[in-house]
Design an enzyme around this catalytic site. Sequence first.
Site, PDB file in Angstrom:
ATOM      1  N   GLU A   1       0.857  -1.348   0.024  1.00  0.00           N
ATOM      2  CA  GLU A   1       0.117  -0.190   0.005  1.00  0.00           C
ATOM      3  C   GLU A   1       0.843   1.206   0.122  1.00  0.00           C
ATOM      4  O   GLU A   1       0.555   2.096  -0.632  1.00  0.00           O
ATOM      5  CB  GLU A   1      -1.027  -0.030   1.095  1.00  0.00           C
TER       6      GLU A   1
ATOM      7  N   HIS B   1     -11.041  -6.326   7.811  1.00  0.00           N
ATOM      8  CA  HIS B   1     -11.563  -5.901   6.650  1.00  0.00           C
ATOM      9  C   HIS B   1     -12.958  -5.027   6.926  1.00  0.00           C
ATOM     10  O   HIS B   1     -13.947  -5.102   6.195  1.00  0.00           O
ATOM     11  CB  HIS B   1     -12.181  -7.242   5.957  1.00  0.00           C
TER      12      HIS B   1
END
Length: 332
Positions: free
Chosen positions: A55, A124
């Site tokens: 990321e 998540h």
Amino acid sequence: MIEAINEALDLKMAEDPDIIVMGEDVGYFGGVFRATAGLQEKHGKNRVFDTPISECGIIGAAVGMGAYGLRPVPEIQFADYIYPGLDQLISEAARLRYRSANDYIAPMTVRSPFGGGIFGGQTHSQSPEALFAHVAGLKTVIPATPYDAKGLLIAAIEDNDPVIFFEPKRIYNAPFTGYYDKPVEPWKKHRDSVVPEGKYSIPLGKARIAMEGDALTVLAYGTMVHVTEAVCLEKGIDAEIIDLRTIVPLDIEAIEASVEKTGKCLIVHEATRTAGFGAELSALVTERCFYHLEAPVERVTGFDTPYPHSLEWAYFPGPVRIGEALDKLMSE
């Protein structure tokens, strides 16, 4: 909403060759939620491509692309994964325009699914919007309807500043009944379910009145707009629900006008309570509308705990807790 997001990306890529879509599995696979399905086949592997699982690298590369003159739209697969890229967002993307005296910009739109709804647990399902609202130089957008998702995403891509675009995955495939704990009729008649073909944009910083009313004001965004609307309709409460759409920039004028009319304010969001964006909203309403308030500002939020996997529906602000807050405000 998935289809609306895909349409927005497709339209903008066809219009502007400088737009790049990048991220984990966004190319051949079309993204874990299929938001980028078909884009690589249509626009080519040089403009829609998979990245390593990094990321920091994804966002850092996007900053460089933006400074070079491109308009990257990186996808972070889940909002929970965005933290390794925070330094690039905060120290580079948000500050580039200011550090370079406007010589360089970072016109990037970071898309990411956020919030609960898929029993994804602690890695998540997080709602980190307050972190980005705190950073000067970033804009933070959270659509609540397919219509808004398409129009806001087009506006975000065209904006010259870095935008965090959080997509509530709980309503990705709406209309459905999963935004509530039981089937609710109002969703089937939702007036914003139709998404026009072709290009349109919605200005960033302009809130939407999701439901008009006089009894009290509800401030919400994302999934919570629909949950609150369902509760108000079931209880027969004449609430005015303001869908903020963007939390930075914030449509404070719309908030003031509504609270001055109703005299009461409820704030609902899925993120944890302490230092959540609801705290900022409460402070602003108190500062600006104090003499119009007939009762203290109320908040219904997620709990100050790590996100529970098996207890996801208990964690959500739902009909019981929202209903209690509404009843309390109505009695004061």
